[in-house]
Design an enzyme around this catalytic site. Structure first.
Site, PDB file in Angstrom:
ATOM      1  N   LYS A 195      -0.308  -5.755  31.581  1.00  0.00           N
ATOM      2  CA  LYS A 195      -1.498  -4.982  31.496  1.00  0.00           C
ATOM      3  C   LYS A 195      -2.367  -5.546  32.874  1.00  0.00           C
ATOM      4  O   LYS A 195      -2.042  -6.711  33.429  1.00  0.00           O
ATOM      5  CB  LYS A 195      -2.313  -5.434  30.292  1.00  0.00           C
ATOM      6  N   SER A 234      -7.580  -1.667  24.318  1.00  0.00           N
ATOM      7  CA  SER A 234      -7.589  -1.569  25.503  1.00  0.00           C
ATOM      8  C   SER A 234      -6.213  -1.640  26.296  1.00  0.00           C
ATOM      9  O   SER A 234      -6.087  -0.973  27.349  1.00  0.00           O
ATOM     10  CB  SER A 234      -8.622  -2.444  26.312  1.00  0.00           C
ATOM     11  N   SER A 285      -7.167  -5.250  20.982  1.00  0.00           N
ATOM     12  CA  SER A 285      -6.792  -4.643  22.017  1.00  0.00           C
ATOM     13  C   SER A 285      -5.122  -4.383  22.167  1.00  0.00           C
ATOM     14  O   SER A 285      -4.706  -3.898  23.123  1.00  0.00           O
ATOM     15  CB  SER A 285      -7.146  -5.087  23.231  1.00  0.00           C
TER      16      SER A 285
END
Ligand code: ZN
Lengths: 482, 492
Positions: free
Chosen positions: B80, B155, B179
């Site tokens: 990420k 996310s 997330s």
């Protein structure tokens, strides 16, 4: 003196001279090229996290203990949030409602009158970077641009907050002096005011005698010597007294001391936001300090200045000499070493607070780094006290010792400064001078005592300064029959 | 042999060790898959082909030299974009970090590299991890491999989509309020949030420091265990890192659920839960009971307030954490006639609307006069949530709920309604407040063919029982379905 009650509290920031910074491994190094003693943590780079410096925690406990504070078994770091270009995270890691040390006191004395100043708290925080503004005389307003050096960012700071127990500028100075001496005796900071490694901010308010509630508080900053701290507060008392007398309001503000004009001036008018939105620092766990650590730090404290001073007074020093010798870096060690060599404490103290201090100042080197030792000082004092060396000659010998020329006796001999006590030689010189100055001798006989000094001077000159002036003086008066 | 891009870590590892597959071939398969799907999905912000190729070649050389670095050796993994990577742009999907090249690797990145993993690239996310759909990215939304008209969740949506589509065998995400787990659920992969403090946050760009935790997204529970083991463990650079040993998650992994006490959390199967999601999750619970689990219903009354508390605590920390993005030292800088103006306009132009909303919310919640009513109160709720969990774990070994009340929603469907978006995380947020571990395991599809995840929660440091139950769920109720986009026909 003001007709109002003066209430002063002092916040002191002390930069610790630990090897590394408060929350990262970068060296504490003020000589490094700008932005070279930095890392992701003290630059506030994305993702970096703080790790507390155990040594800084220990030193803060030491200062807290020296000030008689309670040491918290668990204290907490908070974030103080405000935007500033030299504050890389735009928050400062500090302590808020749970500081490491609290509730202590400091005894100070002004002209023999003792006062106790309460210590509210002693806590840890990190320093900011340093901005330099180009053009506009170094001020941010109107400058062409600003440069930031983050070498100072994250340097450990200890903040000492006093209770508003101080009533005069002299007490404020005595408090600051004493606190500085404690810091120096603990060896935790250079405590150089002019370089900012120790900084004092004072809060001052005035109120009519008898009034319970405090007057409007003014914060005074930017005093970079103990003398300017005293002057700035004296100025503020005068300024505020005039305003109160004229029924003019005091504005709650931060004012800066201006050394050249010797006055305080308001900071930028925009009231600095005091809403720091304190947030418990989620990147750090509470600082846990064990009972054993607190006891170990407490029992490992060196002799503190107050104790040292009273010991020196017991050795025979007067109050001022005890204060000066105890405060002056390294002077105490010299005193003790010289006394151990058999010298009289009061004579040694005289030399230390006079010529030795003067020479150290002019050389600009710490006394430990000069060749002056207790043994050499003891020898010098013995030669003067034994009449072998005049006070004037001794100054030269001291300079020789400090310059590394060797032992005092050897230097005195090499420079031909040993005092001549052979009275035949002196008598001869006295007789010759008296014969050369019949008028002056006549006036001396007539009762003009000032002439003695003149004639002694002439004899000293004739003997190349090697005669004992006291002996010469006595001889002149007996010869002249004055 | 099927396309190596669809292999699990364990299957790929076997082939790498038997010599039937090289790390370079595996990486090529993954990059080929990415080249076919990225135009649609946009799972990645950066694909580091050169760096990955060099790492894969080095992995093969090490194998040839008999130097086996373990389960992740030669495995392509995506990160990420909120984990800093030395020399590779790290933006957190924000304009304000556009072009920012970190000078250091996050601890998790160092650990993956030391384990021989091949870093494929950096995945898309909601800006600074604030969002539940990966639509709040300054560089465009990521789409769901199961249906490109839908969001992958967020996310960590880029990481989830990449693993789901086969453009990485595993990925790291970060979980502040769900997330990792929520996008895992919406894309049909396994996503796990470890106990707070088990994985170092050093180098994770902070959203809400007391809630953030890095964890794996993988195709199987076994693979999640493998990645977890590689990244967990004490890190002296993170003062909140747990100093004790990492729980042994392997020994009892295949122990099954017979005799384990499983609590179904009443408050997390509420009205907002889509009936199909509830039914599929219920079926998984029934299968656990059939396998000998002692299933009961438990209640954690404080969870009703968890979402509200979260939306005060997380923004409060975020308002402080994001203050450093001011244009002074790195990232986007706008001109201004004063420093304050420069900072304000850099932040105005650099931070997106959702981030701005949370910074404002958090600033307000911490302000003098409001602190006690908002932030202070939220902290009290957090304490209650922790107590409720502790009490529940006195009676059961694990807790079970859906991960997300709904399956993947349409792109744009919730962008105008922040509150509806916030509700996506209602089931996952409580364990962040408590600091406990949780995992999402795929348990089936809804009638529209969209994946549904079951959430297993365990007490702090309860990773052993968490993975054990997750593995049982996977073998009893797991689904082998793969998104259309991940098959060669679908991608063609
Ligand atoms: Zn540093």
């Amino acid at each position: 003196m003001s007709a109002y009650d003066v209430v002063i509290g002092i916040e002191t920031h002390v930069e610790l001279r630990t090897a590394s910074k408060m929350f990262c491994g970068c060296p504490v190094d003020f000589t490094a090229e700008p932005n070279t003693a930095v890392c992701p943590v003290c630059l506030g780079l994305p993702g970096a996290l703080p790790v507390p410096n155990a040594r800084a925690v220990e030193w803060t406990i030491a200062l807290g203990s020296a000030l008689g504070c309670d040491i918290a078994a668990e204290s907490v770091f908070h974030r103080k949030n405000y935007f500033y270009a030299d504050l890389p995270k735009n928050y400062q890691i500090s302590q808020f409602d749970l500081p490491l040390c609290s509730d202590g006191k400091l005894d100070v004395e002004v002209d023999g009158v003792p006062t106790v100043v309460g210590i509210t708290r002693v806590h840890m925080e990190e320093d900011t970077g340093k901005s330099t503004h180009m053009g506009a005389g170094g001020r941010i307003t109107g400058s062409e641009g600003s440069l930031v050096d983050f070498n100072r960012s994250g340097v450990p700071l200890v903040e000492v907050v006093s209770e508003p127990d101080i009533k005069t500028p002299e007490q404020a100075r005595a408090y600051a002096t004493e606190l500085r001496e404690i810091v120096l005796s603990l060896g935790i900071s250079d405590a150089r005011l002019e370089e900012g490694s120790m900084r004092f901010d004072a809060n001052i308010s005035l109120r009519p005698p008898g009034q319970q509630e405090l007057g409007v508080k003014v914060e005074v900053k930017n005093m970079n010597s103990l003398r300017s701290l005293q002057r700035a507060l004296a100025y503020e008392i005068e300024r505020q007294t005039k305003r109160l007398d004229a029924d003019e309001p005091i504005e709650q503000a931060t004012r800066h001391w201006e050394e050249e004009s010797r006055r305080t001036a308001p900071g930028r008018s925009k009231e600095e936001s005091s809403d720091y939105r304190y947030l418990r620092e989620p990147d750090l766990i509470p600082v846990a300090v064990s009972r054993e650590t607190i006891e170990a730090v407490g029992s490992g404290l060196p002799e503190l200045p107050a104790a040292r001073r009273s010991r020196y007074r017991e050795m025979g020093l007067d109050f001022e000499a005890a204060r000066l010798v105890s405060a002056g870096e390294g002077l105490g060690g010299l005193l003790e070493a010289a006394v151990a060599e058999g010298a009289g404490a009061a004579s040694v103290a005289n030399w230390l607070t006079g010529d030795v201090m003067a020479q150290i100042r002019s050389l600009g080197t710490p006394v430990e780094e000069t060749p002056l030792t207790g043994a050499r000082l003891a020898e010098l004092v013995a030669m003067v006290d034994g009449g072998e060396l005049s006070a004037t000659a001794a100054k030269d010998v001291l300079a020789g010792v400090m310059a590394g020329e060797g032992e005092p006796r050897q230097i005195a001999e090499e420079r031909d400064l040993m005092q001549i006590t052979d009275s035949g030689f002196i008598e001869e010189a006295v007789d010759r001078v008296l014969a050369e100055h019949p008028d002056e001798v006549e006036r001396l006989r007539g009762g003009d005592g000032r002439l003695t000094g003149f004639l002694v001077g002439m004899v000293m000159k004739a003997t190349g300064g090697k005669a004992d002036p006291r002996q010469v003086s006595e001889m002149i008066r007996s010869r002249a029959g004055a | 042999m099927s396309d190596p891009a669809d292999l699990t870590i364990s299957a790929a590892g076997a082939l790498l060790r038997s010599g039937d597959l090289s790390a370079v071939e595996l990486l090529e398969a993954v990059l080929r898959r990415a080249s076919m799907t990225e135009a649609i999905l946009h799972a990645f912000l950066t694909i580091d082909s050169a760096g990955a190729s060099a790492a894969a070649a080095a992995a093969d050389e090490a194998f040839a030299a008999g130097d086996d670095l373990g389960h992740l050796h030669g495995i392509p993994i995506a990160l990420k974009d909120n984990m800093v990577t030395r020399g590779i742009e790290t933006t957190c999907s924000s304009q304000i970090l556009s072009g920012y090249i970190p000078p250091y690797d996050a601890t998790v990145v160092e650990r993956l590299k030391a384990a021989g993993a091949v870093i494929v690239g950096k995945t898309n996310m909601d800006e600074f991890a604030m969002g539940s759909s990966t639509e709040n990215s300054a560089y465009g939304a990521t789409r769901n491999p199961w249906d490109p008209d839908r969001v992958p969740g967020g996310s960590s949506g880029g990481s989830a989509a990449a693993v789901s589509a086969g453009s990485a065998l595993a990925a790291l995400g970060s979980d502040t309020g769900g997330s990792i787990r929520q996008p895992a659920s919406l894309t049909g992969v396994v996503g796990m949030k470890p106990t707070y403090g088990l994985v170092s946050r050093y180098g994770l760009v902070a959203f809400a420091s007391s809630l953030d935790q890095i964890g794996p997204l993988t195709r199987t529970v076994d693979d999640a265990v493998t990645v977890f083991e590689a990244i967990a463990g004490h890190d002296p650079s993170d003062a909140t890192s747990y100093p004790g040993p990492v729980p042994d998650v392997r020994t009892a992994l295949d122990g099954g659920v017979a005799g384990l006490r499983v609590g179904v959390v009443r408050e997390l199967w509420g009205e907002g839960t889509d009936p199909e999601v509830a039914a599929v999750c219920r079926r998984a619970v029934d299968l656990l009971a059939d396998a000998g689990a002692l299933v009961s219903e438990v209640s954690l009354p404080s969870l009703e307030y968890a979402l509200s508390a979260y939306y005060l605590i997380a923004p409060a920390e975020c308002s402080s954490n994001l203050a450093r993005f001011d244009g002074v030292r790195y990232g986007l800088r706008r001109a201004g006639s004063t420093v304050e103006e420069m900072m304000a306009s850099s932040r105005h132009d650099g931070l997106g609307p959702e981030v701005t909303r949370r910074v404002l919310l958090g600033t307000y919640a911490l302000s003098a006069g409001y602190y006690d009513a908002f932030y202070g109160q939220a902290q009290k709720v957090r304490t209650l949530v922790i107590r409720d969990f502790a009490a529940a774990y006195g009676d059961v070994d694990v807790l079970i709920s859906p991960v997300s009340p709904t399956t993947a929603f349409k792109i744009g469907e919730r962008t105008d309604d922040p509150l509806a978006m916030y509700l996506s995380d209602v089931c996952t947020i409580p364990s962040n407040l408590a600091g406990d571990p949780g995992i999402s395991v795929p348990v089936g599809l809804d009638s529209g063919g969209l994946p549904i995840g079951l959430q297993v929660l365990a007490p702090a440091l309860g990773e052993a029982v968490l993975f054990r139950v997750a593995k049982a769920v996977e073998s009893l109720a797991g689904s082998d379905a793969r998104p259309a986009l991940a098959t060669s026909e679908g991608a063609a």
